[in-house]
Design a protein around this motif. Sequence first.
Motif, PDB file in Angstrom:
ATOM      1  N   GLU A 114       2.275  41.686   7.906  1.00  0.00           N
ATOM      2  CA  GLU A 114       0.869  41.678   8.318  1.00  0.00           C
ATOM      3  C   GLU A 114       0.127  40.491   7.695  1.00  0.00           C
ATOM      4  O   GLU A 114      -0.726  39.878   8.334  1.00  0.00           O
ATOM      5  N   LEU A 115       0.471  40.153   6.468  1.00  0.00           N
ATOM      6  CA  LEU A 115      -0.155  39.016   5.802  1.00  0.00           C
ATOM      7  C   LEU A 115       0.181  37.702   6.501  1.00  0.00           C
ATOM      8  O   LEU A 115      -0.686  36.852   6.717  1.00  0.00           O
ATOM      9  N   MET A 116       1.455  37.541   6.906  1.00  0.00           N
ATOM     10  CA  MET A 116       1.895  36.262   7.466  1.00  0.00           C
ATOM     11  C   MET A 116       1.551  36.119   8.943  1.00  0.00           C
ATOM     12  O   MET A 116       1.304  35.003   9.415  1.00  0.00           O
ATOM     13  N   THR A 117       1.540  37.209   9.688  1.00  0.00           N
ATOM     14  CA  THR A 117       1.307  37.130  11.138  1.00  0.00           C
ATOM     15  C   THR A 117      -0.105  37.504  11.533  1.00  0.00           C
ATOM     16  O   THR A 117      -0.475  37.343  12.689  1.00  0.00           O
ATOM     17  N   ARG A 118      -0.878  38.026  10.581  1.00  0.00           N
ATOM     18  CA  ARG A 118      -2.255  38.469  10.816  1.00  0.00           C
ATOM     19  C   ARG A 118      -2.322  39.673  11.761  1.00  0.00           C
ATOM     20  O   ARG A 118      -3.322  39.878  12.438  1.00  0.00           O
ATOM     21  N   ARG A 119      -1.251  40.422  11.836  1.00  0.00           N
ATOM     22  CA  ARG A 119      -1.249  41.623  12.674  1.00  0.00           C
ATOM     23  C   ARG A 119      -0.136  42.546  12.207  1.00  0.00           C
ATOM     24  O   ARG A 119       0.798  42.122  11.539  1.00  0.00           O
ATOM     25  N   HIS A 166       7.771  46.934  12.969  1.00  0.00           N
ATOM     26  CA  HIS A 166       8.664  47.899  13.613  1.00  0.00           C
ATOM     27  C   HIS A 166       8.904  47.543  15.078  1.00  0.00           C
ATOM     28  O   HIS A 166      10.000  47.755  15.608  1.00  0.00           O
ATOM     29  N   ALA A 167       7.878  46.994  15.740  1.00  0.00           N
ATOM     30  CA  ALA A 167       8.036  46.595  17.142  1.00  0.00           C
ATOM     31  C   ALA A 167       9.027  45.447  17.271  1.00  0.00           C
ATOM     32  O   ALA A 167       9.849  45.411  18.203  1.00  0.00           O
ATOM     33  N   VAL A 168       8.980  44.487  16.339  1.00  0.00           N
ATOM     34  CA  VAL A 168       9.909  43.356  16.381  1.00  0.00           C
ATOM     35  C   VAL A 168      11.338  43.845  16.133  1.00  0.00           C
ATOM     36  O   VAL A 168      12.286  43.417  16.818  1.00  0.00           O
ATOM     37  N   LEU A 169      11.505  44.735  15.158  1.00  0.00           N
ATOM     38  CA  LEU A 169      12.845  45.264  14.872  1.00  0.00           C
ATOM     39  C   LEU A 169      13.374  46.086  16.049  1.00  0.00           C
ATOM     40  O   LEU A 169      14.578  46.092  16.325  1.00  0.00           O
TER      41      LEU A 169
END
Length: 494
Positions: free
Chosen positions: A103-108, A112-115
């Motif tokens: 969340e810190l790096m992607t701002r969202r 779990h959705a990516v995995l």
Amino acid sequence: MPSEGVELSPSENILTNEEILRLAALFVKSGVTKIRLTGGEPTVRKGISEIIAGLNELRPQGLKSIAMTSNGLSLHRRLPDLISSGLSHLNLSLDTLDEFRFELMTRRRGLHAVLRTLDVALASLPYVKLNVVVVKGLNDSEVLDFVAMTKDKPIYVRFIEFMPFTAPDELNDTARTYKIPGHTGNFGFISSMSDHFCATCNRLRITADGQIKVCLFDAKEVSLRDELRRGATDSELLETIGRAVLGKQEKHVGMQDIDVVTNRPMILIGARPDRRSNSYFFSQPINRQSITASFIPVLHRFSSSSASLPRLSHLDNTGRASMVDVGDKLPTKRIATACGRIYIPEVAYELVTATYPALDPTGSDSNPSHIAAAKARRKGDALTVAQLAAITGAKQTSSLIPLCHPLALSNISVVLSPEVSAADGAGARRYSIVCRATVSCEGKTGVEMEALTAVSVGLLTVWDMLKAVAGEEMEIGEIRVIEKTGGTHDFTRV
């Protein structure tokens, strides 16, 4: 992607699906065997399924691979249809396996959705590549965790330096690849900054607005969109492409000036110096063997070309806010002192400095001034509370000021002193409280911001403590750094 998002480019600037497929067909007929759609995020492009289906029709002409690079946040729902349309390879951009860090790096949110997308892809494709941009002090501790993912699954991890290239694993690879015996997948390093692989690079990029770019480090671009829309024949388009390819340099261009040359970083691939543009399609072949396409929403900002103008250290060469890199600096003893003042009315000054009798336990005292004083004093000793708040504020500076480095402070000294100025010509005096904060540390950057934060928080706390008796009459001002030592530009203000 900047936190405030980006402006979208006018749709008329962007290549249409038909224009994209015409250029793709031209490259494939000329020997290109691989096309990659990347970004930005290609799944936000309307008609992405139709583009993949159109590319799939080029297989009889020699196209062997249709690939995509995606953030994977919503891809798990669409991936089966895209594979049915002809998608054959997938790169997922995933920089961390930690939910908070994601969340810190992607701002969202969405790890779990990516995995989940990764699992769907592994069930349908022969292998999946993970693009991992490694940032020192942020996610470099997870390198071995990513390598462990290659043990039982056909995952190819690519650790990418901070200015990345998209990396296929072939003869003309941009990655140095390694495999642990017994592991199903592999991993590699794409050293786009510290090394160059220009001798074997066979990539070109075509931006979403139709500019051909032969090297990320080269600012030169040639517009194929303008050629298409003026009615150029296939032969004329090939001639334009050939001139661009012949202009490719022997190795990375202008690396010594990379911080001052107006070129596009990855998020800005596609913008040109004479206009704004922010959604792009791009591709990559060099010796006519691979073409990679992508869509990037960006906003390009240009600074003055005059080298003599002052430059803000917290802005990068595109005008975006950026934390100053202090990695090469040596730690030194850093000390900074700041001060400021809050002007208060006489009644508040007396409340702060005088000794008052205990509060009336019966509550029978109806004197308004006594009630106001009691209300203010219920919060505690104003100057002691303000001192503690100032110390806490100094320690929280990096949390309050976004681009400040977190520092291990060795000492914070805060003193709040009531002062009365001499009477002016009209016989009036001014009452104030001066806050003085001295902060020190052993570090690579100065502590002026910590000292200023301490003073500001201390004075605001005094305001809060006294607002019951003096809210509309108080005034904060004269906040400044009065001394700084341990850095390159030390000074003392009288």
